[in-house]
Design a protein around this motif. Structure first.
Motif, PDB file in Angstrom:
ATOM      1  N   THR A  55    -139.682 -61.518 -44.183  1.00  0.00           N
ATOM      2  CA  THR A  55    -139.303 -60.081 -43.930  1.00  0.00           C
ATOM      3  C   THR A  55    -137.882 -60.062 -43.307  1.00  0.00           C
ATOM      4  O   THR A  55    -137.764 -60.916 -42.497  1.00  0.00           O
ATOM      5  CB  THR A  55    -140.276 -59.447 -43.021  1.00  0.00           C
ATOM      6  OG1 THR A  55    -141.645 -59.431 -43.438  1.00  0.00           O
ATOM      7  CG2 THR A  55    -139.682 -58.009 -42.762  1.00  0.00           C
ATOM      8  N   GLN A 110    -130.885 -53.179 -32.806  1.00  0.00           N
ATOM      9  CA  GLN A 110    -132.488 -53.249 -33.154  1.00  0.00           C
ATOM     10  C   GLN A 110    -132.554 -52.631 -34.644  1.00  0.00           C
ATOM     11  O   GLN A 110    -131.920 -51.899 -35.164  1.00  0.00           O
ATOM     12  CB  GLN A 110    -132.847 -51.992 -32.190  1.00  0.00           C
ATOM     13  CG  GLN A 110    -133.302 -52.159 -30.757  1.00  0.00           C
ATOM     14  CD  GLN A 110    -134.039 -53.400 -30.546  1.00  0.00           C
ATOM     15  OE1 GLN A 110    -135.170 -53.615 -31.303  1.00  0.00           O
ATOM     16  NE2 GLN A 110    -133.687 -54.414 -29.901  1.00  0.00           N
ATOM     17  N   PRO A 111    -133.450 -53.379 -35.101  1.00  0.00           N
ATOM     18  CA  PRO A 111    -133.830 -53.181 -36.486  1.00  0.00           C
ATOM     19  C   PRO A 111    -134.338 -51.740 -36.833  1.00  0.00           C
ATOM     20  O   PRO A 111    -135.019 -51.393 -35.983  1.00  0.00           O
ATOM     21  CB  PRO A 111    -134.712 -54.434 -36.725  1.00  0.00           C
ATOM     22  CG  PRO A 111    -135.470 -54.631 -35.647  1.00  0.00           C
ATOM     23  CD  PRO A 111    -134.496 -54.353 -34.716  1.00  0.00           C
ATOM     24  N   SER A 117    -138.274 -62.941 -40.267  1.00  0.00           N
ATOM     25  CA  SER A 117    -139.533 -63.344 -39.909  1.00  0.00           C
ATOM     26  C   SER A 117    -140.482 -63.886 -41.152  1.00  0.00           C
ATOM     27  O   SER A 117    -140.217 -63.232 -42.324  1.00  0.00           O
ATOM     28  CB  SER A 117    -140.329 -62.354 -39.175  1.00  0.00           C
ATOM     29  OG  SER A 117    -140.297 -61.005 -39.833  1.00  0.00           O
ATOM     30  N   THR A 119    -139.620 -56.739 -47.179  1.00  0.00           N
ATOM     31  CA  THR A 119    -140.571 -57.837 -47.298  1.00  0.00           C
ATOM     32  C   THR A 119    -140.035 -58.656 -48.824  1.00  0.00           C
ATOM     33  O   THR A 119    -140.400 -57.756 -49.803  1.00  0.00           O
ATOM     34  CB  THR A 119    -141.938 -57.640 -47.120  1.00  0.00           C
ATOM     35  OG1 THR A 119    -141.982 -57.154 -45.881  1.00  0.00           O
ATOM     36  CG2 THR A 119    -142.691 -58.704 -47.109  1.00  0.00           C
ATOM     37  N   GLU A 164    -135.309 -58.015 -41.321  1.00  0.00           N
ATOM     38  CA  GLU A 164    -135.299 -56.663 -40.638  1.00  0.00           C
ATOM     39  C   GLU A 164    -133.883 -56.203 -40.602  1.00  0.00           C
ATOM     40  O   GLU A 164    -132.835 -57.118 -40.323  1.00  0.00           O
ATOM     41  CB  GLU A 164    -135.734 -57.142 -39.170  1.00  0.00           C
ATOM     42  CG  GLU A 164    -137.169 -57.304 -39.336  1.00  0.00           C
ATOM     43  CD  GLU A 164    -137.706 -57.758 -37.848  1.00  0.00           C
ATOM     44  OE1 GLU A 164    -137.549 -56.965 -36.795  1.00  0.00           O
ATOM     45  OE2 GLU A 164    -138.407 -58.732 -37.788  1.00  0.00           O
ATOM     46  N   ARG A 215    -139.754 -63.888 -34.156  1.00  0.00           N
ATOM     47  CA  ARG A 215    -139.249 -64.077 -35.384  1.00  0.00           C
ATOM     48  C   ARG A 215    -138.698 -65.591 -35.499  1.00  0.00           C
ATOM     49  O   ARG A 215    -138.601 -66.436 -34.651  1.00  0.00           O
ATOM     50  CB  ARG A 215    -137.965 -63.216 -34.928  1.00  0.00           C
ATOM     51  CG  ARG A 215    -138.363 -61.708 -35.110  1.00  0.00           C
ATOM     52  CD  ARG A 215    -137.010 -60.918 -35.090  1.00  0.00           C
ATOM     53  NE  ARG A 215    -137.583 -59.347 -34.907  1.00  0.00           N
ATOM     54  CZ  ARG A 215    -137.517 -58.628 -34.036  1.00  0.00           C
ATOM     55  NH1 ARG A 215    -137.102 -59.110 -32.932  1.00  0.00           N
ATOM     56  NH2 ARG A 215    -138.011 -57.124 -34.323  1.00  0.00           N
ATOM     57  N   ARG A 223    -132.916 -64.989 -35.367  1.00  0.00           N
ATOM     58  CA  ARG A 223    -132.315 -63.677 -35.060  1.00  0.00           C
ATOM     59  C   ARG A 223    -130.805 -63.904 -35.268  1.00  0.00           C
ATOM     60  O   ARG A 223    -130.159 -64.435 -34.526  1.00  0.00           O
ATOM     61  CB  ARG A 223    -132.490 -63.633 -33.563  1.00  0.00           C
ATOM     62  CG  ARG A 223    -132.204 -62.222 -32.979  1.00  0.00           C
ATOM     63  CD  ARG A 223    -133.432 -61.278 -33.131  1.00  0.00           C
ATOM     64  NE  ARG A 223    -132.871 -59.855 -32.986  1.00  0.00           N
ATOM     65  CZ  ARG A 223    -133.483 -59.023 -32.369  1.00  0.00           C
ATOM     66  NH1 ARG A 223    -134.732 -59.067 -31.810  1.00  0.00           N
ATOM     67  NH2 ARG A 223    -132.761 -57.585 -32.434  1.00  0.00           N
ATOM     68  N   GLN A 273    -135.301 -50.657 -40.046  1.00  0.00           N
ATOM     69  CA  GLN A 273    -136.070 -50.686 -41.378  1.00  0.00           C
ATOM     70  C   GLN A 273    -136.208 -52.356 -41.871  1.00  0.00           C
ATOM     71  O   GLN A 273    -135.558 -53.260 -41.289  1.00  0.00           O
ATOM     72  CB  GLN A 273    -135.685 -50.106 -42.673  1.00  0.00           C
ATOM     73  CG  GLN A 273    -134.181 -50.442 -43.121  1.00  0.00           C
ATOM     74  CD  GLN A 273    -133.827 -49.788 -44.481  1.00  0.00           C
ATOM     75  OE1 GLN A 273    -134.855 -49.736 -45.388  1.00  0.00           O
ATOM     76  NE2 GLN A 273    -132.667 -49.097 -44.514  1.00  0.00           N
ATOM     77  N   ALA A 274    -137.303 -52.627 -42.653  1.00  0.00           N
ATOM     78  CA  ALA A 274    -137.631 -53.945 -43.020  1.00  0.00           C
ATOM     79  C   ALA A 274    -137.829 -54.198 -44.556  1.00  0.00           C
ATOM     80  O   ALA A 274    -138.361 -53.109 -45.109  1.00  0.00           O
ATOM     81  CB  ALA A 274    -138.578 -54.450 -42.156  1.00  0.00           C
ATOM     82  N   THR A 281    -128.853 -57.712 -42.408  1.00  0.00           N
ATOM     83  CA  THR A 281    -129.872 -58.335 -41.779  1.00  0.00           C
ATOM     84  C   THR A 281    -129.709 -58.579 -40.241  1.00  0.00           C
ATOM     85  O   THR A 281    -128.633 -59.307 -40.044  1.00  0.00           O
ATOM     86  CB  THR A 281    -130.206 -59.617 -42.704  1.00  0.00           C
ATOM     87  OG1 THR A 281    -130.552 -59.203 -44.012  1.00  0.00           O
ATOM     88  CG2 THR A 281    -131.693 -60.082 -42.132  1.00  0.00           C
TER      89      THR A 281
END
Lengths: 316, 694
Positions: free
Chosen positions: B384, B329-330, B357, B335, B386, B320, B323, B332-333, B353
């Motif tokens: 993206t 922990q992500p 990445s 783009t 995350e 990534r 961060r 969903q994402a 967020t």
């Protein structure tokens, strides 16, 4: 009558052709060509041995059209003023008065033109090319329809002067009538037992008709390719072996205009190679001036032009 | 003939060497300039000459023209010409357009520098040929074609005029030498000297040498003076341009300072063009995407207390780039893709967020308020985001003293804020959540959303904020966000002003954010977390969408196409190589044809005789098939024979189709020789007869 109707104009041609052929037997093709020059606004030179009907043909044409007609018999002692006219001092008015010569007419028959001296022959130059005469510093315009039909004897004959080159160039076509076939000659004799058929020839067109015919001829279309063909033919005369002076651009113009007239007679709206080839010899041959060597070597101008016609590929 | 035109042809070949050397000096082609000049001038020492025909010169010129186009295209493509042109034509921002203009003019300048190379072959060939001068028609493809197709057509006067090609070439060389100016002072005097030397032979010899020299000197002095003046004018223009650009500064890209439209009268214009494309697997709207945060309000502009951006060391984040939250922990994402300007673009990110990445390697910079931006990105940046759960538990950046500051307000603003705060009972002691609820409630009733601000008609309220709060109670999101921030500060809540996008339109596979989806809201630090407080009436989106242009779908179509092309170009590295290879092959083929001297061969009817030119009508006549057939049976037509003569010769009177053949011939001749052409019914008649006969 409607100017734009080609049928009317074509009918005028048919009447003239029929009338003249009724007098001069066996010359249908030559009459057609003379009328082509007539309708294209050019002048005609007839060239052949005495007694072949040159003068008769010219007179027949003159009679068929109701127009002012004069005839000049060219002789060695003829002077330019005898043709153009002369200014004479009038004692009453104490002024010079111009007396118009025979050139102030609509149809001029210059008979045996090569019997006069070149000086006199040249008097016709301006009249034939520009339709006007300059005498004593004044410009006098000739009638709208001014048509010269001249006859001459072959140049080798006694008492003749060859026409100057510039004068030759002024004639749109030159024709050799030639002897007619025995059948035609026999029928000719039959018609002349009592009187000459020329006496019975009735005028069948007026000046206005001829001008209408000329306008209709101008409407015939000439494609780019045909113009190119004409120029190729005329250009070839300048490059041919044995020719000292080829045909002029005036010849190209004359060839195009007479071809237009032939196309018109054939009821065609456009000029085809056939029309050009038909009239090419008559238009081009008399304008060529040969090298002395070719001349004395027996080269014939007509044969030369026919050779050129065979050299240049015809558009198809 | 034009006296000036004849002027240029009267004199002998001029010296090209000084001009070429001058150009070589300026364009850093020293050796080339000297060599090229010497090669041309060497002919003065030799009597050797090449015999080059006019048609060869035509070919040389055509070759040069192809070279010209080829080099131009190469430079255009190699220097990213298409994207600069699109930036110029469709650029969103003045600075983007300006950058486009600058790049295009840089390309043009480098093309100019190369011009002497391009036209050199022609001039060298001419210099060593026996031909003293060339007609202008050599340089006109149109005239060349015309002369080939219509040899009898009249040639215009200008095409017949003669020119000594070295003169225009020297002009081109001198022009090319102006493309780059090293040592402008020396260069200008040298250039003037070369031009003066070149023009000297054309000076009027009726005057004395001294007079002529004096005139020349005077003109040169004028030129130098004008050059000085031009420099000043350029500086002036630069200044003016800077001022103009700052005035119309683009809000979206400046994360340090944003000018609001508060106090602007009339309608707020918002564009419908697409700014962000968001690919999302989720069907719920992405919510607010924040681009920048500000905490200082002065003179209707929001800015940040710290101007510095610091680069994020991406290396420590593995795959990534960034961060933000190493624990969560992500789940969903999103783009997101957007156009960048000069490789830079703000990162529009949702509040939750946890990591960012990107496909290509880029840098991310961030400031103390959490605004982030991309650096050194491709023309289209795709990144993206995350996302973690909706409420992140980790503490965000601490608040700063500036987040509570109310000092920068004008008196009128301050009074209005205090008046409303008093009215709502907000003070330092109010619990934070209660204060927020009070403010939200206040704006929810009695306030309207409006992009229209009445011109100030002798209003009692002396500032736009006061006008909004006390009088009109109608405004756009900037009013709501700014007043919310300021009101909450009176209750002692650290607040900031955030701008970004609230994507509203669905497309297949995601969402898009348009220019008019730009939004501003308030961020407040409550219980150790920054939360979004959006007091703008929810109706704002419908209000904005109502002003959708009826051409918008069309515009979107173009926008999508441009975007797809750009991403394709970006993703395939081979495209430039492919384009250049194809161009080189195509141009090489053209050049080879020219030098080989072959002409374009068009398709002809199978049966036409080779034509002199393509302009001849009727070569597609059906009658040629009949001619071919008859030629097979009756023997060839002689070249000089017309069709009529030949047919009369070969078609006997007893021939069953004789009348048909001659009718067809007549139609064919009209088709061929009548400039007006053959009417369609006659043409079909011709086709029918020919079909029957053949």
């Amino acid at each position: 009558m409607n100017d734009s109707n080609p049928h009317v104009a074509r009918e005028i041609y048919r009447r003239l052709h029929h009338a003249i052929c009724g007098v001069v037997r066996g010359q249908e093709i030559n009459v057609r060509r003379i009328l082509a020059a007539f309708a294209a606004g050019g002048h005609v030179l007839l060239d052949d041995y005495p007694g072949t009907g040159k003068t008769t043909l010219a007179k027949a044409l003159a009679r068929a059209v109701t127009a002012r007609f004069t005839r000049v018999q060219f002789t060695p002692d003829l002077l330019p003023s005898d043709i153009l006219g002369v200014a004479i001092y009038n004692q009453k008015t104490t002024e010079f008065e111009f007396h118009e010569g025979p050139v102030f007419t609509e149809i001029l028959l210059a008979d045996e033109i090569n019997r006069a001296s070149p000086r006199t022959q040249s008097a016709l130059l301006e009249a034939m090319a520009e339709g006007q005469v300059s005498v004593e510093g004044n410009r006098r315009t000739l009638p709208h329809l001014f048509f010269v039909i001249a006859t001459q004897n072959p140049v080798e004959f006694r008492g003749t002067y060859p026409l100057p080159e510039a004068q030759m160039d002024r004639f749109a076509i030159q024709l050799e009538l030639g002897y007619v076939s025995p059948e035609h000659e026999a029928s000719l004799l039959a018609t002349q037992v009592h009187d000459h058929p020329l006496e019975h020839l009735k005028p069948c067109a007026v000046v206005e008709d001829v001008l209408r015919l000329r306008r209709a001829v101008q409407e015939v279309r000439v494609s780019e390719e045909m113009r190119r063909y004409i120029v190729d033919l005329v250009g070839a005369t300048r490059k041919t072996q044995g020719v000292r002076l080829g045909a002029s651009p005036r010849a190209s113009i004359a060839l195009m205009k007479t071809s237009q007239a032939l196309a018109f007679f054939d009821e065609s709206n456009c000029v085809t190679p056939d029309h050009v080839k038909e009239i090419a010899v008559a238009v081009l041959a008399h304008r060529l001036i040969l090298d002395p060597q070719a001349e004395f070597g027996g080269q014939n101008r007509r044969v030369l032009v026919e050779g050129i016609l065979r050299q240049i590929p015809s558009p198809v | 003939m034009n006296p000036i035109a004849s002027h240029w042809t009267r004199f002998a070949a001029p010296w090209a060497l000084p001009a070429l050397v001058l150009w070589g000096w300026q364009a850093d082609f020293w050796g080339w300039g000297l060599l090229m000049g010497l090669l041309i001038e060497a002919r003065r020492l030799s009597s050797f000459r090449l015999d080059i025909s006019p048609s060869d010169f035509n070919r040389f010129w055509n070759f040069n023209a192809i070279l010209f186009v080829g080099v131009g295209l190469y430079l255009f493509i190699a220097r990213e010409g298409p994207s600069h042109v699109s930036a110029l034509v469709a650029g969103e921002t003045p600075s983007g357009r300006l950058a486009g203009v600058k790049e295009i003019s840089a390309t043009a300048l480098s093309f100019l520098r190369w011009l002497p190379f391009i036209f050199y072959p022609m001039v060298l060939a001419h210099a060593w040929s026996q031909t003293p001068r060339l007609p202008w028609s050599t340089f006109s493809l149109y005239q060349q074609n015309r002369a080939r197709n219509h040899p009898l057509a009249p040639v215009p006067d200008w095409a017949n005029r003669q020119v000594h090609p070295t003169y225009p070439y020297i002009a081109i060389v001198l022009l090319a030498s102006t493309a780059s100016t090293n040592h402008p002072g020396i260069y200008l005097s040298l250039l003037s000297a070369v031009v003066a030397a070149l023009l000297w032979p054309t000076s009027n010899t009726r005057f004395q040498v001294l007079t002529r020299l004096g005139c020349l000197g005077g003109v040169l002095a004028l030129v130098l003076a004008a050059n000085q003046g031009l420099g000043h004018v350029r500086e002036l223009m630069q200044e003016l341009e800077n001022r103009l650009l700052q005035g119309g500064g683009d809000q979206g890209f400046d994360q340090i300072r944003t000018f609001t439209a508060l106090g602007n009268v009339g309608r707020l214009k918002q564009s419908g063009s697409i700014v962000l494309r968001i690919a999302s697997t989720n069907s719920t709207a992405p919510g607010l995407l924040r681009e920048a945060t500000f905490n200082r309000f002065r003179a209707q502009a929001w800015s940040t207390s710290h101007r510095e951006f610091s680069q994020i060391e991406s290396a420590s984040f593995g795959s990534r780039l960034w961060r933000r939250d190493s624990e969560t922990q992500p789940t969903q994402a999103l783009t997101i893709s957007r156009h960048t300007a000069n490789g830079s673009a703000p990162l529009a990110l949702p509040d939750n967020t946890v990591a960012v990445s990107e496909i290509a390697t880029v840098q991310i910079e961030t400031n103390s308020l959490g605004s982030a931006r991309l650096k050194e990105a491709l023309p289209i940046a795709i990144y993206t985001a995350e996302l973690g759960p909706n409420h992140l538990s980790t503490p965000a950046q601490p608040s700063e003293a500036e987040d509570l500051q109310l000092d920068g307000l004008s008196d009128a603003d301050s009074e209005a804020i205090q008046q409303v705060a008093l009215q709502l009972g907000l003070n330092r002691g109010t619990p934070h959540r209660e204060a927020i609820a009070t403010v939200e409630k206040h704006f929810a009733s009695g306030f309207a959303y409006s992009l229209w601000q009445e011109p100030n008609r002798k209003s009692k309220a002396p500032s736009p904020l006061a006008e909004f709060l006390l009088n009109t109670r109608a405004g756009h999101c900037e009013f709501y966000a700014t007043t919310t921030v300021l009101l909450l500060r009176t209750a002692g809540i650290p607040t900031r002003y955030a701008v970004g996008y609230s994507p509203g339109d669905r497309i297949s596979g995601g969402w898009i954010a348009r220019g008019r989806d730009a939004h501003a809201w308030c961020r407040a630090l409550v219980d150790g977390r920054w939360i979004d407080v959006d007091t703008t009436p929810g109706i704002w989106r419908e209000q904005e969408a109502r002003r959708r242009n009826f051409l918008e779908p069309l515009r979107d179509g173009f926008s999508h196409a441009r975007y797809r092309f750009a991403t394709w170009r970006q993703s395939s590295n081979q495209w430039r190589l492919l384009t250049i290879t194809a161009g080189v092959i195509g141009l090489g083929w053209l050049a080879w044809r020219q030098l080989r001297g072959s002409q374009w061969r068009g398709m002809r009817g199978t049966n036409a005789k080779p034509a002199r030119s393509s302009s001849i009508p009727g070569l597609d006549s059906e009658f040629y098939a009949v001619v071919l057939m008859l030629e097979r049976i009756q023997g060839k037509r002689l070249p000089h024979e017309t069709l009529l003569e030949w047919l009369r010769r070969v078609v006997p009177h007893s021939h069953p189709y004789r009348t048909n053949i001659f009718e067809a011939l007549q139609l064919h001749q009209r088709l061929r020789f009548d400039p007006m052409g053959l009417p369609i019914p006659d043409r079909s008649r011709l086709a029918k007869i020919a079909d029957t006969l053949a």
